[in-house]
Design a protein around this motif. Structure first.
Motif, mmCIF file in Angstrom:
data_model
loop_
_atom_site.group_PDB
_atom_site.id
_atom_site.type_symbol
_atom_site.label_atom_id
_atom_site.label_comp_id
_atom_site.label_asym_id
_atom_site.label_seq_id
_atom_site.Cartn_x
_atom_site.Cartn_y
_atom_site.Cartn_z
ATOM 1 N N UNK A 74 0.844 -1.190 0.000
ATOM 2 C CA UNK A 74 0.000 0.000 0.000
ATOM 3 C C UNK A 74 0.874 1.233 0.000
ATOM 4 N N UNK A 75 0.247 2.397 -0.201
ATOM 5 C CA UNK A 75 0.983 3.649 -0.148
ATOM 6 C C UNK A 75 0.068 4.735 0.408
ATOM 7 N N UNK A 76 0.693 5.775 0.917
ATOM 8 C CA UNK A 76 -0.021 6.940 1.429
ATOM 9 C C UNK A 76 0.820 8.176 1.128
ATOM 10 N N UNK A 77 0.166 9.213 0.625
ATOM 11 C CA UNK A 77 0.826 10.490 0.357
ATOM 12 C C UNK A 77 0.056 11.575 1.105
ATOM 13 N N UNK A 78 0.796 12.435 1.797
ATOM 14 C CA UNK A 78 0.196 13.534 2.557
ATOM 15 C C UNK A 78 0.795 14.844 2.083
ATOM 16 N N UNK A 79 -0.086 15.791 1.812
ATOM 17 C CA UNK A 79 0.328 17.142 1.442
ATOM 18 C C UNK A 79 -0.050 18.083 2.570
ATOM 19 N N UNK A 80 0.904 18.868 3.020
ATOM 20 C CA UNK A 80 0.618 20.008 3.879
ATOM 21 C C UNK A 80 0.616 21.202 2.957
ATOM 22 N N UNK A 81 -0.414 22.021 3.036
ATOM 23 C CA UNK A 81 -0.468 23.123 2.096
ATOM 24 C C UNK A 81 -1.495 24.165 2.456
ATOM 25 N N UNK A 82 -1.731 25.003 1.474
ATOM 26 C CA UNK A 82 -2.666 26.115 1.597
ATOM 27 C C UNK A 82 -3.779 25.897 0.581
ATOM 28 N N UNK A 83 -5.017 26.000 1.020
ATOM 29 C CA UNK A 83 -6.167 25.869 0.125
ATOM 30 C C UNK A 83 -6.588 27.250 -0.350
ATOM 31 N N UNK A 84 -6.817 27.364 -1.652
ATOM 32 C CA UNK A 84 -7.257 28.622 -2.257
ATOM 33 C C UNK A 84 -8.473 28.367 -3.126
ATOM 34 N N UNK A 85 -9.530 29.113 -2.894
ATOM 35 C CA UNK A 85 -10.663 29.088 -3.810
ATOM 36 C C UNK A 85 -10.263 29.851 -5.058
ATOM 37 N N UNK A 86 -10.627 29.329 -6.223
ATOM 38 C CA UNK A 86 -10.277 29.978 -7.474
ATOM 39 C C UNK A 86 -11.359 30.981 -7.856
ATOM 40 N N UNK A 87 -10.935 32.173 -8.279
ATOM 41 C CA UNK A 87 -11.899 33.239 -8.565
ATOM 42 C C UNK A 87 -11.741 33.872 -9.926
ATOM 43 N N UNK A 88 -10.514 34.020 -10.407
ATOM 44 C CA UNK A 88 -10.328 34.754 -11.661
ATOM 45 C C UNK A 88 -10.730 33.878 -12.851
ATOM 46 N N UNK A 89 -11.074 34.518 -13.944
ATOM 47 C CA UNK A 89 -11.446 33.789 -15.157
ATOM 48 C C UNK A 89 -10.328 32.858 -15.598
ATOM 49 N N UNK A 90 -9.069 33.326 -15.557
ATOM 50 C CA UNK A 90 -7.936 32.498 -15.972
ATOM 51 C C UNK A 90 -7.797 31.257 -15.086
ATOM 52 N N UNK A 91 -7.934 31.438 -13.765
ATOM 53 C CA UNK A 91 -7.827 30.303 -12.845
ATOM 54 C C UNK A 91 -8.928 29.275 -13.110
ATOM 55 N N UNK A 92 -10.136 29.748 -13.305
ATOM 56 C CA UNK A 92 -11.271 28.849 -13.516
ATOM 57 C C UNK A 92 -11.159 28.149 -14.871
ATOM 58 N N UNK A 93 -10.734 28.869 -15.903
ATOM 59 C CA UNK A 93 -10.543 28.243 -17.216
ATOM 60 C C UNK A 93 -9.499 27.132 -17.140
ATOM 61 N N UNK A 94 -8.401 27.389 -16.447
ATOM 62 C CA UNK A 94 -7.377 26.358 -16.291
ATOM 63 C C UNK A 94 -7.935 25.153 -15.543
ATOM 64 N N UNK A 95 -8.681 25.395 -14.476
ATOM 65 C CA UNK A 95 -9.267 24.313 -13.691
ATOM 66 C C UNK A 95 -10.251 23.501 -14.536
ATOM 67 N N UNK A 96 -11.026 24.156 -15.354
ATOM 68 C CA UNK A 96 -12.001 23.448 -16.192
ATOM 69 C C UNK A 96 -11.322 22.548 -17.221
ATOM 70 N N UNK A 97 -10.120 22.889 -17.641
ATOM 71 C CA UNK A 97 -9.373 22.034 -18.577
ATOM 72 C C UNK A 97 -9.011 20.685 -17.949
ATOM 73 N N UNK A 98 -9.007 20.602 -16.631
ATOM 74 C CA UNK A 98 -8.705 19.339 -15.950
ATOM 75 C C UNK A 98 -9.862 18.338 -16.072
#
Length: 146
Positions: free
Chosen positions: A83-107
């Motif tokens: 088995x495996x486990x990966x943990x990320x410590x990080x910062x969560x950001x809500x996406x707001x700008x058109x560019x950020x949302x367009x990039x996210x939608x490409x996923x």
């Protein structure tokens, strides 16, 4: 009893392998805080540019990531032998700008449940760690792994 041939039960993974494993996973857990208490939320996600991207609706998950930007994200998987486990410590950001949302939608990240999840959240890692676990019988009590 010699342990030379025995595989190591726990292996620390390099960052590159952590990202490879996360890229193949689809379900993880977001750990945050709500009203001063820890909360954990299962989320389907994708990896995009070495960040974790998920969608959410209005509610506790979105509010807690906005207020408590420091989060943990964990994903794991297993087979019959390891088995495996990966943990990320990080910062969560809500996406707001058109560019950020367009990039996210490409996923092409689609919700798993039949609900509207119009908010994208990206976890920007400050640290990523991973471990691989080899399954097997418990060793004799006198045997200690160094």
């Amino acid at each position: 009893m010699s342990n030379e041939a025995a595989p190591r039960p726990v292996t620390i993974l390099p960052e590159s392998e952590c990202w490879q494993l996360l890229s193949r996973a689809t379900l993880g857990r977001l750990v945050t805080s709500a009203d001063g208490a820890p909360e954990i939320f299962p989320v389907n996600f994708v990896v995009q540019r070495r960040t974790v991207l998920f969608r959410t609706a209005e509610g506790t998950k979105l509010v807690s990531t906005a207020i408590n930007r420091d989060v943990l994200f964990e994903a794991d998987d297993h087979s019959a032998t390891e088995g495996w486990s990966v943990i990320i410590k990080g910062v969560a950001r809500s996406l707001h700008t058109d560019d950020e949302i367009e990039e996210a939608e490409r996923a092409q990240l689609l919700p798993w449940t039949a609900t509207v999840k119009s908010h994208y959240v990206r976890v920007l890692p400050t640290r990523i760690t991973g471990r691989r676990f080899g399954f097997g019988p418990e060793p004799d009590r006198e045997f200690t792994i160094v």
